[in-house]
Scaffold this motif. Structure first.
Motif, short mmCIF file in Angstrom:
data_model
loop_
_atom_site.label_atom_id
_atom_site.label_comp_id
_atom_site.label_asym_id
_atom_site.label_seq_id
_atom_site.Cartn_x
_atom_site.Cartn_y
_atom_site.Cartn_z
N GLU A 101 0.60 -1.35 -0.12
CA GLU A 101 0.45 -0.25 -0.08
C GLU A 101 1.11 1.15 0.02
O GLU A 101 0.57 2.37 -0.92
CB GLU A 101 -0.72 0.15 1.03
CG GLU A 101 -2.20 -1.14 0.98
CD GLU A 101 -3.22 -1.41 1.99
OE1 GLU A 101 -2.56 -0.78 3.64
OE2 GLU A 101 -3.96 -1.88 2.80
N ARG A 102 1.69 1.37 0.71
CA ARG A 102 3.22 2.29 0.30
C ARG A 102 3.96 2.24 -1.23
O ARG A 102 4.12 3.63 -0.77
CB ARG A 102 3.92 1.96 1.79
CG ARG A 102 3.19 2.39 2.96
CD ARG A 102 4.75 2.27 4.35
NE ARG A 102 5.25 1.48 4.08
CZ ARG A 102 5.72 -0.10 4.32
NH1 ARG A 102 4.49 0.01 5.36
NH2 ARG A 102 6.03 0.07 4.59
N GLY A 103 3.52 1.30 -1.27
CA GLY A 103 4.59 1.52 -2.61
C GLY A 103 5.14 1.10 -3.24
O GLY A 103 5.92 0.79 -4.37
N GLU A 104 5.77 0.08 -1.92
CA GLU A 104 6.99 -0.80 -2.23
C GLU A 104 7.36 -2.23 -3.44
O GLU A 104 6.12 -2.56 -3.45
CB GLU A 104 7.73 -1.16 -0.42
CG GLU A 104 7.56 0.37 -0.22
CD GLU A 104 8.00 0.00 1.06
OE1 GLU A 104 8.24 -0.83 1.97
OE2 GLU A 104 7.58 0.89 2.62
N VAL A 105 8.21 -2.77 -3.52
CA VAL A 105 8.31 -3.51 -3.99
C VAL A 105 8.25 -4.25 -2.97
O VAL A 105 9.92 -4.75 -2.13
CB VAL A 105 9.88 -2.82 -4.42
CG1 VAL A 105 9.50 -5.10 -5.55
CG2 VAL A 105 9.16 -2.80 -6.39
N VAL A 106 8.06 -5.79 -2.64
CA VAL A 106 7.55 -6.23 -1.76
C VAL A 106 8.38 -7.33 -2.52
O VAL A 106 8.20 -8.89 -3.05
CB VAL A 106 6.47 -6.61 -0.64
CG1 VAL A 106 6.55 -7.42 -0.40
CG2 VAL A 106 5.73 -5.84 -0.34
N ILE A 107 9.78 -8.46 -0.91
CA ILE A 107 10.68 -9.69 -2.13
C ILE A 107 10.27 -10.47 -0.58
O ILE A 107 10.97 -10.11 0.74
CB ILE A 107 11.94 -8.92 -2.14
CG1 ILE A 107 11.81 -7.98 -3.65
CG2 ILE A 107 12.40 -10.75 -2.87
CD1 ILE A 107 13.03 -7.62 -3.82
N THR A 108 9.19 -11.61 -0.76
CA THR A 108 9.60 -12.87 -0.10
C THR A 108 10.20 -13.93 -0.57
O THR A 108 10.25 -14.05 -0.93
CB THR A 108 8.01 -13.18 0.42
OG1 THR A 108 8.01 -13.99 1.26
CG2 THR A 108 7.33 -13.81 -0.41
N ASP A 109 11.30 -14.28 0.48
CA ASP A 109 12.31 -15.77 0.45
C ASP A 109 10.84 -16.19 1.11
O ASP A 109 10.30 -16.94 1.73
CB ASP A 109 13.14 -15.97 1.14
CG ASP A 109 14.12 -16.82 1.07
OD1 ASP A 109 13.19 -17.82 0.85
OD2 ASP A 109 14.95 -17.18 1.49
#
Length: 221
Positions: A101-109
């Motif tokens: 929602e903040r516009g970030e790129v989320v990378i999850t392992d």
């Protein structure tokens, strides 16, 4: 069998970030590629959130210790699936969705595909049942891209060396079922997956991941 009509990734709108999951068997190189992708994106000026499952929250770290580092046989198969789903529900609600929602790129392992592959396929609890549990837990949040690093059970064991958690200690036939579980998922939604041979050169793998993510970022802009 896997659901024939998997849900599509949530539509990106103004201010919505990008959600990327890096998946694969133990020893596939997920953490390395997730880190390299995040470093590259940050170098391009993007706000990046690095996270993992289980363990991306304080609650998750407690659950991770319980489910991965207890004695063999200390957690039943269905309890294992439920613990991972509980971690995922909290992780998405408190970390992943707010960052998107903040516009970030989320990378999850690791994300929900790991539950389907490990508990659904390898533990034989059922692809559909385990997948639907995670879909309910996450309010049906699906990554925009899932990078699947495919390696053999034997290669994964060599890379892990002498340190193994409860799941890593399972026999190679267990990890063969995990591998096939991941591949079956990718075959159902090829447009949302990037399947790479994890035996390959790490630099080349990172380049291929960047190329695919660049396309997604172009679409988002």
């Amino acid at each position: 069998m896997i659901d024939q009509t998997p849900p599509t990734a949530a539509r990106r709108g103004p201010g919505r970030g990008l959600f990327i999951a890096v998946e694969g068997g133990d020893g596939a190189g997920k953490s390395t590629q997730a880190r390299r992708l995040g470093d590259w994106l940050e170098g391009q000026g993007y706000a990046v959130l690095h996270t993992r499952e289980p363990g991306g929250t304080e609650l998750g770290r407690t659950l991770r210790e319980l489910v991965l580092h207890g004695e063999d046989g200390s957690v039943s198969e269905r309890a294992e699936a439920l613990i991972f789903a509980a971690d995922r529900a909290h992780h998405v609600a408190t970390v992943v969705r707010p960052a998107l929602e903040r516009g970030e790129v989320v990378i999850t392992d690791r994300y929900l595909d790991s539950s389907v592959a490990y508990q659904g396929a390898a533990r034989a609890l059922g692809h559909d049942e385990v997948r639907e549990l995670s879909m309910w837990a996450t309010e049906r949040l699906v990554p925009d891209l899932t990078v699947l690093l495919d390696v053999s059970a034997q290669q994964g064991r060599v890379r892990r060396g002498q340190v193994h958690d409860r799941l890593e200690r399972e026999a190679d036939d267990f990890h063969d079922r995990v591998r096939q579980g991941f591949l079956d998922l990718a075959a159902r939604e090829p447009e949302r997956y990037l399947v790479l041979d994890g035996h390959g050169d790490a630099d080349r793998l990172a380049e291929q991941v960047r190329e695919r993510v660049s396309l997604l970022l172009g679409e988002a802009s």
